[in-house]
Design a protein around this motif. Structure first.
Motif, PDB file in Angstrom:
ATOM      1  N   GLY A 160     -24.228  26.535  18.239  1.00 15.79           N
ATOM      2  CA  GLY A 160     -22.858  25.967  17.848  1.00 15.79           C
ATOM      3  C   GLY A 160     -22.722  26.086  16.334  1.00 15.79           C
ATOM      4  N   PHE A 161     -21.619  26.133  16.098  1.00 20.29           N
ATOM      5  CA  PHE A 161     -21.103  26.197  14.765  1.00 20.29           C
ATOM      6  C   PHE A 161     -19.943  25.320  14.267  1.00 20.29           C
ATOM      7  N   GLU A 162     -20.299  24.549  13.202  1.00 18.13           N
ATOM      8  CA  GLU A 162     -19.410  23.399  12.879  1.00 18.13           C
ATOM      9  C   GLU A 162     -18.487  23.599  11.645  1.00 18.13           C
ATOM     10  N   LEU A 163     -18.750  25.089  11.237  1.00 13.03           N
ATOM     11  CA  LEU A 163     -17.915  25.686  10.046  1.00 13.03           C
ATOM     12  C   LEU A 163     -17.560  26.834  10.166  1.00 13.03           C
ATOM     13  N   GLY A 164     -16.475  27.212   9.705  1.00  9.28           N
ATOM     14  CA  GLY A 164     -15.771  28.673  10.013  1.00  9.28           C
ATOM     15  C   GLY A 164     -14.764  28.867  10.911  1.00  9.28           C
ATOM     16  N   THR A 165     -14.094  29.944  10.813  1.00 12.03           N
ATOM     17  CA  THR A 165     -13.167  30.450  11.916  1.00 12.03           C
ATOM     18  C   THR A 165     -13.740  31.383  12.773  1.00 12.03           C
ATOM     19  N   PRO A 166     -13.156  31.614  14.243  1.00 12.47           N
ATOM     20  CA  PRO A 166     -13.892  32.413  14.948  1.00 12.47           C
ATOM     21  C   PRO A 166     -13.793  34.074  14.270  1.00 12.47           C
ATOM     22  N   GLN A 167     -14.706  34.978  14.339  1.00  9.58           N
ATOM     23  CA  GLN A 167     -14.702  36.223  13.884  1.00  9.58           C
ATOM     24  C   GLN A 167     -13.688  37.150  14.690  1.00  9.58           C
ATOM     25  N   GLY A 168     -13.209  37.694  14.098  1.00  8.89           N
ATOM     26  CA  GLY A 168     -12.297  38.700  14.873  1.00  8.89           C
ATOM     27  C   GLY A 168     -11.184  38.075  15.634  1.00  8.89           C
TER      28      GLY A 168
END
Length: 713
Positions: free
Chosen positions: A103-111
């Protein structure tokens, strides 16, 4: 689903996002950032280029959602976006084995389609926390940030505020990759800091892939260093094209031209705002490069006329193309001044009778003078776009368009019968439809007009009189204005209607998923109002000039409207009309060169006999490349090098390749005197007629199959 959400967000946040954002927004691109910077650079400028470390990967989702709430986004739209950003996981698939989800808590989905716009929302929060510093501007394209100032003190003041605002938004600045650009003496400038880190100074920098400052060429340099670097890049892209274009079994001429335009010349197009700042003579190497590419595409020798090749491939000279790109960008900036207000104001000031150009670098003044003089020469005065409140995206009506199933090759009687059958079929679906015919007219002298006529609707008080349109209007503009008048007539009278017209370009404009023309937007606004009133308007395309009574009637009214006086200023032309005028001007220099060289050039006179007849190069089948090369040489009518230079005794390359006759390797010999192919060609006819006979695909195929060496003659 992401595109639906993006459309709603763009509608809700229009006019709310910071005007200093240029990335991933409509009507904005990298060229706007470059042209705004070029018209600000002066000898006192100090510019900071800031690099954000892993900007999209560390974007704080909570801050993005919090900013959307501040914008007023609530309800289901906010829930969708929160669900889109929450619980994002990813896995790695390698040789059939899949890792455990992480899981990722930061960032926006790539693509993701929404990711760039959501990052803009985060950058808007960053910019909103910055104070207003005198003589200092900030420009952002995604994570490429440029800060321009004329005072080192003010620049450092904004850098301090930017560092604190970036930390509050969870963004990390990379001082090692950031730079401060200036043309001042570095010894007279203080050090610039991000926190406790010193930002390095530089004299050259590439911003968004283009140079910030264009240096002058010295006497020792034969080619400008910027042009030489560009030529090296173009040459690397040209090498694959040379491998793909082989005179025996390579690509066809149309495909090779498409590769050149999209893969090689696109680099020049992107750098046009920088290249236009150079003198005309500095760009001659780029024209020579294009000439070499055209000879490879057409398979023609060095003796072929350049103007013939430009006309055959429909390519303008490089300098004209660069000026055209810069002028088209400027027209869009003048039409939408809110995008780049400083650049728009500077250009409008330069076009005044007494131009006032601010103290800029020599390259920036060259950009302004070149573009403004071109617009003045073409008599282009671009009005600002009308701020028309259009319907929300969920209320834009779906245009019902019917198309008559016919083709240009069908006989007029058949086309007329199909049009009448289609009209009867559409009318039977709704018996209360009122037939409204509309048409536009553009005369050879440039006058334009449109008209509306209906046998079922009561005429206006003045009768069925057309409307005069501006001289600079295009044919599509005339057709769309006629459709607008028809739709507004039905809407005002509260009638159901069938709008009948004969323009395919108007059909495509109405059916476009993203309308950009203000006329189409006004038509859609009327249609949304009609739908709210439970009315129905249907569109029908029929072929023109096939003998339909009322279609010919409205056509005559539109032609008569071209001679009417223009009421006041009249409706302003669409943006595409101005762009089309600039695009047409790029080929004027080629026409002038052809006119000057025609009297002393046999090849130009030969090519003029074929230029008026449109020719389609073969794309498929056997011997495609060889067939196209022979056809190009027959059309261009070149002379071999030995003929141009006047060599008399050169048997190794001047002899005929079929009959070995000396000094006969020429177009005239192969078409008129060579005994090997005389049985396949008509006798006693001039060279032009024999070339036309050969350009018929079947005749040329027969010659190439029987004499394969003819392809290399």
């Amino acid at each position: 689903m992401e595109r639906v959400l993006l459309t709603r967000l763009l509608f809700r946040l229009e006019g709310v996002l910071s005007s200093r954002l240029f990335g991933f927004l409509p009507q904005r691109c990298t060229h706007h950032c470059l042209m705004d910077l070029y018209t600000r650079l002066s000898p006192n400028s100090v510019v900071a280029f800031i690099d954000l470390k892993s900007a999209f990967d560390v974007a704080n989702r909570d801050i993005i959602l919090d900013q959307l709430v501040d914008f007023g986004v609530r309800g289901r739209l906010l829930k969708w976006i929160r669900g889109y950003l929450s619980n994002r996981t990813s896995r790695v698939l390698y040789k059939g084995a899949c890792s455990t989800p992480k899981g990722f808590e930061l960032g926006t989905p790539q693509g993701g389609v929404l990711s760039p716009f959501l990052f803009n929302v985060l950058v808007h929060r960053l910019l909103s926390n910055l104070p207003d510093v005198p003589d200092t501007t900030v420009t952002c394209y995604a994570d490429d940030i440029c800060i321009h100032s004329t005072s080192p003190y003010h620049l450092q003041q904004l850098l301090n505020s930017f560092s604190m605002s970036a930390a509050d938004c969870g963004l990390i600045i990379s001082p090692d990759k950031s730079r401060v650009f200036t043309l001042r003496n570095p010894r007279l400038l203080p050090d610039f800091y991000f926190g406790e880190c010193v930002v390095p100074l530089c004299r050259q920098y590439n911003y968004l892939g283009a140079p910030v400052s264009i240096p002058r060429v010295t006497r020792a340099q034969h080619i400008h260093p910027f042009v030489q670097d560009l030529l090296d890049r173009l040459q690397k892209r040209f090498v694959p094209l040379k491998w793909l274009v082989n005179n025996t079994s390579g690509l066809s001429i149309p495909v090779a031209r498409m590769i050149y335009v999209t893969f090689i010349r696109s680099v020049i197009d992107y750098l046009s705002p920088a290249l236009i700042q150079l003198p005309h003579t500095s760009l001659d190497p780029l024209d020579k490069f294009q000439n070499r590419v055209m000879r490879v595409i057409l398979g023609c020798p060095l003796s072929t006329r350049v103007v013939n090749m430009l006309t055959e491939l429909h390519l303008p000279p490089i300098y004209e193309r660069i000026c055209s790109i810069a002028a088209r960008l400027t027209i869009k900036c003048l039409h939408y001044p809110q995008v780049v207000p400083h650049y728009s104001h500077t250009i409008r000031s330069a076009m005044q009778p007494r131009p006032r150009i601010p103290p800029l670098q020599a390259s920036g003044r060259t950009l302004i003078k070149t573009v403004s003089s071109l617009l003045q020469r073409l008599d282009i005065n671009v009005p600002e776009a009308e701020a028309l409140p259009g319907p929300p995206p969920w209320m834009i009506p779906t245009v019902t368009v019917h198309y008559t199933p016919t083709s240009k090759s069908a006989l007029p009687a058949l086309q007329r019968q199909l049009a009448l059958e289609t009209k009867a079929s559409v009318s039977s679906s709704c018996p209360t439809l009122n037939h409204v015919y509309t048409d536009g007219s553009l005369q050879p002298d440039g006058t334009a007009g449109c008209a509306v006529f209906s046998p079922d609707v009561d005429p206006p008080p003045d009768g069925w009189v057309g409307r005069r349109l501006p001289v600079s209007a295009s044919s599509t503009f005339c057709e769309l204005y006629g459709i607008l008048d028809a739709v507004s007539l039905l809407s005002q009278r509260g009638l159901n209607g069938l709008v009948i017209y004969d323009s395919q370009s108007a059909l495509q404009a109405l059916s476009s998923p993203k309308p950009t023309c203000h006329l189409v937007s006004r038509i859609l606004s009327f249609l949304s109002l009609v739908r709210l009133r439970a009315l129905q308007i249907i569109f029908l395309w029929i072929p023109s000039h096939v003998g339909i009574l009322y279609s010919d009637t409205v056509d005559g009214i539109a032609k008569a409207a071209c001679s009417l006086p223009l009421r006041d200023a009249g409706p302003s032309p669409s943006l595409s009309c101005y762009l089309l005028r600039v695009n047409t001007h790029t080929y004027v220099s080629t026409l002038h060169h052809r006119a000057r060289q025609r009297a002393n050039s046999v090849s130009i006179q030969h090519y003029d006999a074929f230029r008026q007849h449109r020719y389609k190069y073969r794309r498929r089948g056997l011997m495609v490349r060889r067939h196209n090369v022979v056809a190009a040489r027959l059309r261009l009518g070149y002379r071999p090098v030995w003929q141009v230079a006047g060599f008399e005794d050169a048997p190794h390359f001047s002899s005929c390749l079929l009959c070995d006759q000396p000094n006969s390797n020429s177009l005239e010999h192969y078409c008129l005197h060579c005994p090997e192919v005389s049985g396949l060609l008509p006798l006693g006819r001039p060279l032009v007629d024999i070339c036309r006979h050969l350009l018929a695909h079947d005749n040329l195929d027969e010659v190439l199959v029987r004499y394969p060496r003819f392809g290399g003659c």
